[in-house]
Design an enzyme around this catalytic site. Structure first.
Site, mmCIF file in Angstrom:
data_model
loop_
_atom_site.group_PDB
_atom_site.id
_atom_site.type_symbol
_atom_site.label_atom_id
_atom_site.label_comp_id
_atom_site.label_asym_id
_atom_site.label_seq_id
_atom_site.Cartn_x
_atom_site.Cartn_y
_atom_site.Cartn_z
ATOM 1 N N HIS A 8 57.434 19.509 9.638
ATOM 2 C CA HIS A 8 55.927 19.630 9.767
ATOM 3 C C HIS A 8 55.145 20.605 9.919
ATOM 4 C CE1 HIS A 8 52.557 16.590 10.233
ATOM 5 N NE2 HIS A 8 52.227 17.175 11.433
ATOM 6 N N ASP B 220 46.813 18.581 14.155
ATOM 7 C CA ASP B 220 47.926 17.786 13.679
ATOM 8 C C ASP B 220 47.668 16.504 12.887
ATOM 9 O OD1 ASP B 220 50.606 16.650 13.276
ATOM 10 O OD2 ASP B 220 51.144 16.543 15.529
ATOM 11 N N CYS C 13 51.364 17.197 5.104
ATOM 12 C CA CYS C 13 50.882 17.830 6.445
ATOM 13 C C CYS C 13 50.070 19.363 6.049
ATOM 14 C CB CYS C 13 51.995 18.136 7.292
ATOM 15 S SG CYS C 13 53.167 18.514 6.766
#
Length: 339
Positions: free
Chosen positions: A203, A220, A282
């Site tokens: 990620h 995030d 992401c």
């Protein structure tokens, strides 16, 4: 004497009741109603038994569900909705992140492109960010010689020095895999992921240091994949204190020293998940967040991102399609020049 005549033995004959079966179509109205009521009653009883069985199963699985987390059914439905909304979106990895940061540098000029040759993790990102900002400070006052200046392999020392001098916004990307509990394990996991060509549990998250705005912003797309927002804030507050000492506020001779060395602000860019379950977006979300930040550092992410998963996916898909072609000019991974 007359003969005695015994009466013939009596036989009992049992008549079997006649049972007539009729189809539902030919049955009387009362019979139809009775059959319907019986069928409904059996259905209700069956459903009750099924629910009892599921309840008992849930009791058996209570520990498992507690480990896996709440709202499993909701997550499964969200994943199903994401699968049905269309083909998967492209996966943006470190090369795409670098290319996009170069595109932003060409547009805004105050952005330093992302150094993808120096991987950041949750174990070393505080130190790496401070080192980068201290290097810029020493370059600004001509304290760093060209031979001492560390620069990325695809950028010349002269060009890197010029970029450092003109930059005030420093984006950093952090790579994370929850299965790694040390820096060495994280780097090993990173190599394994790159070799396999699969995303796995990896990620990307984004940290933006803005010197002019005196702010550290963390983003995030999964909100709490690396750590909870509160835990990240606590870590970034330590970084903010260090940055405040490296870049004190401008003031006169009579300014208070404590005020001049005040910490940078800390912002958590997302307190909600914008990346849908089952997607590997992401990297693209980090780029979209950076683009919004450069337009307005005070923007509100929740006002930008739709709550509907399909609309959110369409927004990101449009961003990717309109950006990929412009990014391709930096496919060689060479850093942009300031000429």
């Amino acid at each position: 004497m007359e003969p005695i005549h015994n009466p013939p033995p009596q036989t009992c004959s049992y008549s079997r009741p006649s049972t007539t079966y009729t189809s539902f179509k030919d049955a009387s109205c009362d019979t139809k109603v009775t059959r319907i009521i019986i069928a409904l009653f059996l259905i209700v009883i069956s459903c009750g038994l099924i629910l009892c069985a599921y309840t008992f199963r849930d009791l058996l699985d209570a520990d498992y569900l507690a480990q896996e987390g709440p709202q499993q059914a909701t997550k499964l439905l969200q994943q199903l909705d994401d699968v049905l909304t269309g083909p998967p979106l492209p996966i943006w990895d470190n090369e795409h992140l670098f290319q996009f940061s170069c595109l932003m540098q060409n547009k805004h000029r105050r952005v330093l492109p992302i150094d993808i040759c120096n991987p950041l993790t949750k174990f070393n990102f505080l130190e790496c960010i401070c080192n980068c900002l201290m290097t810029k400070q020493s370059v600004n006052v001509n304290e760093t010689d060209m031979c001492e200046l560390f620069c990325p392999p695809t950028c010349t020392p002269e060009n890197y020095r010029r970029l450092l001098c003109t930059s005030s916004v420093f984006p950093f990307v952090m790579w994370h895999d929850p299965s790694a509990d040390t820096q060495e394990a994280m780097l090993t996991k990173m190599d394994q992921t790159m070799s396999s060509g699969r995303v796995g549990n990896s990620h990307w998250v984004l940290v933006i240091v803005d010197i002019e705005y005196r702010c550290v912003t963390f983003f995030d797309s999964l909100c709490d994949y690396v750590a909870s927002p509160q835990q990240m804030r606590e870590q970034l507050e330590g970084l903010a204190v260090s940055l405040g000492a490296i870049y004190p506020k401008e003031g006169g001779a009579d300014s208070d020293q404590e005020e001049l060395l005040s910490p940078f602000q800390v912002r958590i860019g997302s307190t909600v998940k914008v990346q849908s379950p089952g997607e590997f977006t992401c990297g693209a979300w980090c780029c979209q967040f950076l683009a919004w930040y450069l337009e307005n550092p005070d923007f509100d992410l929740e006002e930008k991102v739709p709550t509907n998963p399909s609309e959110r996916r369409a927004l990101l898909a449009d961003f990717i399609s309109t950006t990929e072609q412009a990014m391709s000019r930096y496919s060689s991974l060479s850093w942009p020049t300031t000429d």
